[in-house]
Design a protein around this motif. Structure first.
Motif, PDB file in Angstrom:
ATOM      1  N   SER A 138       0.865  -1.178   0.000  1.00 27.53           N
ATOM      2  CA  SER A 138       0.000   0.000   0.000  1.00 27.53           C
ATOM      3  C   SER A 138       0.901   1.228   0.000  1.00 27.53           C
ATOM      4  N   PRO A 139       0.342   2.413  -0.176  1.00 32.85           N
ATOM      5  CA  PRO A 139       1.189   3.604  -0.170  1.00 32.85           C
ATOM      6  C   PRO A 139       2.029   3.754   1.098  1.00 32.85           C
ATOM      7  N   THR A 140       1.526   3.299   2.241  1.00 29.23           N
ATOM      8  CA  THR A 140       2.309   3.407   3.476  1.00 29.23           C
ATOM      9  C   THR A 140       3.190   2.191   3.726  1.00 29.23           C
ATOM     10  N   GLN A 141       3.141   1.218   2.820  1.00 28.08           N
ATOM     11  CA  GLN A 141       3.974   0.026   2.951  1.00 28.08           C
ATOM     12  C   GLN A 141       4.679  -0.286   1.637  1.00 28.08           C
ATOM     13  N   GLY A 142       5.403   0.653   1.111  1.00 26.92           N
ATOM     14  CA  GLY A 142       6.258   0.393  -0.034  1.00 26.92           C
ATOM     15  C   GLY A 142       5.643   0.597  -1.397  1.00 26.92           C
ATOM     16  N   GLY A 143       4.344   0.898  -1.484  1.00 24.50           N
ATOM     17  CA  GLY A 143       3.705   1.095  -2.774  1.00 24.50           C
ATOM     18  C   GLY A 143       3.478   2.564  -3.050  1.00 24.50           C
ATOM     19  N   THR A 144       2.914   2.848  -4.196  1.00 20.09           N
ATOM     20  CA  THR A 144       2.608   4.234  -4.519  1.00 20.09           C
ATOM     21  C   THR A 144       1.122   4.418  -4.765  1.00 20.09           C
ATOM     22  N   GLY A 145       0.587   3.844  -5.829  1.00 22.60           N
ATOM     23  CA  GLY A 145      -0.805   4.084  -6.166  1.00 22.60           C
ATOM     24  C   GLY A 145      -1.668   2.841  -6.191  1.00 22.60           C
ATOM     25  N   LEU A 146      -1.154   1.718  -5.708  1.00 18.05           N
ATOM     26  CA  LEU A 146      -1.908   0.470  -5.745  1.00 18.05           C
ATOM     27  C   LEU A 146      -1.804  -0.212  -4.391  1.00 18.05           C
ATOM     28  N   SER A 147      -2.933  -0.681  -3.890  1.00 19.67           N
ATOM     29  CA  SER A 147      -2.946  -1.469  -2.656  1.00 19.67           C
ATOM     30  C   SER A 147      -3.300  -2.906  -2.997  1.00 19.67           C
ATOM     31  N   VAL A 148      -2.624  -3.837  -2.339  1.00 19.67           N
ATOM     32  CA  VAL A 148      -2.883  -5.269  -2.510  1.00 19.67           C
ATOM     33  C   VAL A 148      -2.973  -5.869  -1.110  1.00 19.67           C
ATOM     34  N   TRP A 149      -4.018  -6.661  -0.876  1.00 20.54           N
ATOM     35  CA  TRP A 149      -4.170  -7.279   0.431  1.00 20.54           C
ATOM     36  C   TRP A 149      -4.827  -8.639   0.302  1.00 20.54           C
ATOM     37  N   ARG A 150      -4.671  -9.441   1.356  1.00 16.44           N
ATOM     38  CA  ARG A 150      -5.289 -10.767   1.424  1.00 16.44           C
ATOM     39  C   ARG A 150      -6.464 -10.677   2.393  1.00 16.44           C
ATOM     40  N   VAL A 151      -7.581 -11.283   2.003  1.00 14.38           N
ATOM     41  CA  VAL A 151      -8.770 -11.338   2.848  1.00 14.38           C
ATOM     42  C   VAL A 151      -8.995 -12.789   3.241  1.00 14.38           C
ATOM     43  N   GLU A 152      -9.162 -13.016   4.531  1.00 13.21           N
ATOM     44  CA  GLU A 152      -9.519 -14.344   5.033  1.00 13.21           C
ATOM     45  C   GLU A 152     -10.837 -14.197   5.783  1.00 13.21           C
ATOM     46  N   MET A 153     -11.892 -14.754   5.187  1.00 14.71           N
ATOM     47  CA  MET A 153     -13.216 -14.676   5.804  1.00 14.71           C
ATOM     48  C   MET A 153     -13.592 -16.074   6.282  1.00 14.71           C
ATOM     49  N   VAL A 162      -7.184 -12.597  -2.750  1.00 16.99           N
ATOM     50  CA  VAL A 162      -6.237 -11.504  -2.918  1.00 16.99           C
ATOM     51  C   VAL A 162      -6.985 -10.401  -3.643  1.00 16.99           C
ATOM     52  N   VAL A 163      -6.838  -9.167  -3.136  1.00 16.25           N
ATOM     53  CA  VAL A 163      -7.583  -8.026  -3.650  1.00 16.25           C
ATOM     54  C   VAL A 163      -6.611  -6.908  -4.002  1.00 16.25           C
ATOM     55  N   ALA A 164      -6.919  -6.190  -5.073  1.00 13.49           N
ATOM     56  CA  ALA A 164      -6.117  -5.027  -5.465  1.00 13.49           C
ATOM     57  C   ALA A 164      -7.057  -3.888  -5.825  1.00 13.49           C
ATOM     58  N   SER A 165      -6.619  -2.671  -5.480  1.00 15.96           N
ATOM     59  CA  SER A 165      -7.375  -1.481  -5.866  1.00 15.96           C
ATOM     60  C   SER A 165      -6.451  -0.280  -5.887  1.00 15.96           C
ATOM     61  N   PRO A 166      -6.841   0.754  -6.639  1.00 18.69           N
ATOM     62  CA  PRO A 166      -6.071   1.995  -6.580  1.00 18.69           C
ATOM     63  C   PRO A 166      -6.132   2.577  -5.164  1.00 18.69           C
ATOM     64  N   ALA A 167      -5.090   3.296  -4.812  1.00 19.30           N
ATOM     65  CA  ALA A 167      -5.054   3.953  -3.503  1.00 19.30           C
ATOM     66  C   ALA A 167      -4.760   5.434  -3.720  1.00 19.30           C
ATOM     67  N   PRO A 168      -5.309   6.290  -2.882  1.00 17.85           N
ATOM     68  CA  PRO A 168      -6.156   5.976  -1.735  1.00 17.85           C
ATOM     69  C   PRO A 168      -7.556   5.584  -2.175  1.00 17.85           C
ATOM     70  N   SER A 169      -8.306   5.057  -1.228  1.00 17.45           N
ATOM     71  CA  SER A 169      -9.654   4.597  -1.503  1.00 17.45           C
ATOM     72  C   SER A 169     -10.494   4.791  -0.254  1.00 17.45           C
ATOM     73  N   MET A 170     -11.749   5.133  -0.448  1.00 18.45           N
ATOM     74  CA  MET A 170     -12.662   5.332   0.679  1.00 18.45           C
ATOM     75  C   MET A 170     -13.837   4.365   0.579  1.00 18.45           C
ATOM     76  N   ALA A 171     -14.250   3.846   1.731  1.00 14.02           N
ATOM     77  CA  ALA A 171     -15.428   2.981   1.819  1.00 14.02           C
ATOM     78  C   ALA A 171     -16.565   3.775   2.434  1.00 14.02           C
ATOM     79  N   ARG A 172     -17.782   3.472   1.985  1.00  8.47           N
ATOM     80  CA  ARG A 172     -18.976   4.085   2.566  1.00  8.47           C
ATOM     81  C   ARG A 172     -19.901   2.967   3.011  1.00  8.47           C
ATOM     82  N   ASN A 173     -20.196   2.916   4.310  1.00 13.28           N
ATOM     83  CA  ASN A 173     -21.143   1.955   4.846  1.00 13.28           C
ATOM     84  C   ASN A 173     -22.534   2.421   4.438  1.00 13.28           C
TER      85      ASN A 173
END
Length: 123
Positions: free
Chosen positions: A24-39, A99-110
Motif C-alpha cells: 500500500s502507499p504506506t507500505q512500499g507502494g505508490t498508487g496500488l494497494s494489494v491485500w489478502r482477505v480471510e473470511m 487476494v484483492v487489489a485497488s487503486p489507492a487511496p480509496s474510501m469505503a462508505r457503509n
C-alpha cells in the motif's frame, strides 16, 4: 523497488474478516494497494461501496457477492472486478481466502450508517 516482508505485513481484523496488507502507499507502494482477505465460514460483510474499482481473486473457498441488486457466486480461482461506487456485500458459508487489489487511496462508505472510512489495509 520495495520488498515488504511477511513479518512486516499489517493485519487488520474486523467482525467479518481478517485483512493482511501486502502493499500500500504506506507500505512500499505508490498508487496500488494489494491485500489478502480471510473470511471464516458463516460470515457476512457490511453493505458498502468503494470509491475505486477493486479486483478480487478467490484462492480458496467460495463466496456470494450481492452487487447492485444481483447475486454472484464465486469459487476458488474466480476473479471478480467490482466497479467503483457499486453497492456490495460479501458472504460465505464455507469461508474463503482472496487476494484483492485497488487503486489507492480509496474510501469505503457503509450504506447502512452512511459512515465513510479509509480502510486501514488500503492506506
Amino acid at each position: 523497488m520495495s520488498v515488504i516482508r511477511h513479518a512486516d505485513a499489517r493485519r487488520t481484523e474486523t467482525p467479518s474478516a481478517v485483512m493482511t496488507t501486502c502493499a500500500s502507499p504506506t507500505q512500499g507502494g505508490t498508487g496500488l494497494s494489494v491485500w489478502r482477505v480471510e473470511m471464516p465460514p458463516a460470515r457476512t460483510g457490511p453493505r458498502h461501496a468503494m470509491d475505486t474499482e477493486q479486483v478480487w481473486t478467490l484462492l480458496t473457498g467460495s463466496a456470494a457477492v450481492e452487487l447492485a441488486g444481483a447475486e454472484l457466486r464465486l469459487g476458488a480461482g474466480d476473479t471478480l472486478v467490482l466497479p467503483a461506487d457499486a453497492p456490495r456485500r460479501l458472504r460465505t458459508d464455507e469461508g474463503f481466502t482472496a487476494v484483492v487489489a485497488s487503486p489507492a487511496p480509496s474510501m469505503a462508505r457503509n450504506l447502512d450508517t452512511g459512515d465513510r472510512v479509509a480502510p486501514p489495509w488500503i492506506v
